[in-house]
Design a protein around this motif. Structure first.
Motif, short mmCIF file in Angstrom:
data_model
loop_
_atom_site.label_atom_id
_atom_site.label_comp_id
_atom_site.label_asym_id
_atom_site.label_seq_id
_atom_site.Cartn_x
_atom_site.Cartn_y
_atom_site.Cartn_z
N ALA A 182 0.83 -1.21 0.00
CA ALA A 182 0.00 0.00 0.00
C ALA A 182 0.87 1.26 0.00
O ALA A 182 0.56 2.24 -0.69
CB ALA A 182 -0.92 -0.01 1.22
N PHE A 183 1.95 1.24 0.76
CA PHE A 183 2.84 2.41 0.80
C PHE A 183 3.54 2.60 -0.54
O PHE A 183 3.74 3.73 -1.00
CB PHE A 183 3.87 2.26 1.93
N ALA A 184 3.93 1.50 -1.17
CA ALA A 184 4.54 1.59 -2.51
C ALA A 184 3.56 2.23 -3.49
O ALA A 184 3.97 3.03 -4.35
CB ALA A 184 4.93 0.19 -2.99
N GLN A 185 2.28 1.90 -3.37
CA GLN A 185 1.27 2.49 -4.24
C GLN A 185 1.13 3.99 -3.99
O GLN A 185 0.94 4.77 -4.93
CB GLN A 185 -0.07 1.79 -4.03
N VAL A 186 1.27 4.40 -2.74
CA VAL A 186 1.25 5.83 -2.40
C VAL A 186 2.38 6.55 -3.13
O VAL A 186 2.17 7.61 -3.74
CB VAL A 186 1.37 6.03 -0.87
N LEU A 187 3.58 5.97 -3.08
CA LEU A 187 4.73 6.58 -3.75
C LEU A 187 4.52 6.66 -5.26
O LEU A 187 4.86 7.65 -5.90
CB LEU A 187 6.00 5.79 -3.43
N LYS A 188 3.97 5.59 -5.83
CA LYS A 188 3.71 5.59 -7.28
C LYS A 188 2.67 6.64 -7.66
O LYS A 188 2.76 7.26 -8.71
CB LYS A 188 3.26 4.20 -7.73
N ASN A 189 1.69 6.84 -6.79
CA ASN A 189 0.62 7.80 -7.08
C ASN A 189 1.11 9.23 -7.11
O ASN A 189 0.57 10.07 -7.84
CB ASN A 189 -0.50 7.66 -6.05
N VAL A 190 2.10 9.55 -6.28
CA VAL A 190 2.59 10.94 -6.23
C VAL A 190 3.76 11.19 -7.18
O VAL A 190 4.09 12.34 -7.46
CB VAL A 190 3.00 11.33 -4.79
N ALA A 191 4.38 10.12 -7.65
CA ALA A 191 5.53 10.27 -8.54
C ALA A 191 5.10 10.78 -9.91
O ALA A 191 4.05 10.40 -10.43
CB ALA A 191 6.27 8.95 -8.68
N ARG A 192 5.91 11.65 -10.50
CA ARG A 192 5.67 12.10 -11.87
C ARG A 192 6.17 11.04 -12.85
O ARG A 192 6.86 10.11 -12.45
CB ARG A 192 6.39 13.43 -12.11
N SER A 193 5.85 11.21 -14.09
CA SER A 193 6.21 10.19 -15.09
C SER A 193 7.72 10.00 -15.20
O SER A 193 8.19 8.91 -15.47
CB SER A 193 5.63 10.56 -16.45
N GLY A 194 8.49 11.05 -14.97
CA GLY A 194 9.93 10.95 -15.09
C GLY A 194 10.65 10.58 -13.81
O GLY A 194 11.87 10.39 -13.81
N ASP A 195 9.92 10.49 -12.70
CA ASP A 195 10.54 10.16 -11.42
C ASP A 195 10.81 8.66 -11.32
O ASP A 195 10.11 7.85 -11.93
CB ASP A 195 9.64 10.59 -10.26
N ILE A 196 11.80 8.31 -10.53
CA ILE A 196 12.17 6.91 -10.31
C ILE A 196 11.83 6.54 -8.88
O ILE A 196 12.20 7.24 -7.94
CB ILE A 196 13.68 6.68 -10.55
N VAL A 197 11.10 5.43 -8.70
CA VAL A 197 10.73 4.95 -7.38
C VAL A 197 11.21 3.51 -7.24
O VAL A 197 10.94 2.67 -8.10
CB VAL A 197 9.21 4.99 -7.15
#
Length: 283
Positions: A182-197
């Motif tokens: 769930a926390f990984a999904q939070v990070l993916k939701n706020v990341a821009r298309s060019g960001d790396i998570v």
């Protein structure tokens, strides 16, 4: 080998160059086929453009290349003056060659798809489906190699969950895994298309945010905490996160140097009471 890899990289990157190369090779083989006459067979050499298309381009281009190769051979055979006992024979031979080219192309496409899938699996964290450390290492150096505009900065953010151990202790590891997902999904939701998570391991995550200054990082941090609260992870499990962010004018050559600096800032957030973010700009 390095030159071969470079050629493949260039052909993969530029579609117009790849397709021009396919056409050029077809024309060359056709010219040689006509010049040498029908006694010399060049059918196998037509596999070169077919293989390039199958390995590096899409299926539509591959089909067109197969047809063009078959027709080029048929035309060369006709111009060379090859006479057959039956008018159907050259067309039968052309169909056989098309079938041969198609089988080779299909095999190459399947190998490429399987290789891509295996590579993707090797670059993904099994639990969260984020990038793993291997993928993060590659992408870090790709970003570092890119030419950036003057004054453009890059942020490396290291994020560690607060209170996660208690989740495993009180609810079990299966619930702990759900929290991480769930926390990984939070990070993916706020990341821009060019960001790396990426997930570094355990409850530690890392991000690269391109073209982000201190003001942009503050905006990102507010958005991240807002989306995190909406996820209700804190309300349900009592977890939060501490983050350390180092903003670089130029990414260090060594990835460990960048992560170490962000890690030190993250521990400053922990020492100041957790659930905080510490941001530092490279002087």
């Amino acid at each position: 080998m390095p030159n071969t890899n470079r050629i493949e990289s260039l052909l993969s990157k530029y579609a117009w160059g790849r397709r021009a190369t396919i056409l050029f090779i077809l024309l060359i083989w056709g010219w040689i086929d006509i010049a040498t006459g029908y006694e010399y067979s060049f059918a196998v050499f037509y596999l070169v453009p077919v293989s390039i298309a199958a390995w590096l381009d899409n299926k539509k281009v591959t089909v067109l290349t197969i047809i063009a190769s078959g027709l080029t051979w048929l035309y060369a055979d006709y111009v060379a003056g090859h006479h057959y006992s039956n008018v159907v024979i050259p067309y039968w031979n052309a169909i056989v060659r098309l079938g041969f080219f198609s089988v080779v192309a299909l095999l190459l496409i399947k190998v490429r798809e399987n290789l891509t899938a295996m590579t993707e699996m090797a670059m993904r964290d099994n639990l969260t489906s984020l990038h793993n450390t291997r993928a993060f290492f590659i992408q870090y150096h790709q970003i570092r190699a890119q030419k950036t505009k003057i004054g453009q900065t890059v942020a490396v953010a290291l994020i560690d969950m607060d209170g996660f151990k208690a989740v495993n202790d009180h609810h079990g590891h299966s619930v702990g895994d759900e929290v991480l997902i769930a926390f990984a999904q939070v990070l993916k939701n706020v990341a821009r298309s060019g960001d790396i998570v990426a997930r570094m391991g355990g409850d530690e995550f890392i991000m690269i945010l391109k073209d982000t200054d201190q003001n942009g990082m503050e905006i990102f941090e507010k958005r991240l905490r807002a989306v995190f609260l909406e996820s209700e992870l804190k309300q349900k499990y009592g977890v939060d996160f501490s983050m350390g962010v180092r903003i670089f004018k130029h990414l260090p050559r060594n990835l460990d140097d960048a992560t170490h600096q962000a890690d030190q800032l993250m521990y400053q957030s922990k020492a100041q009471g957790k659930s905080q973010t510490t941001v530092s700009l490279e002087v």
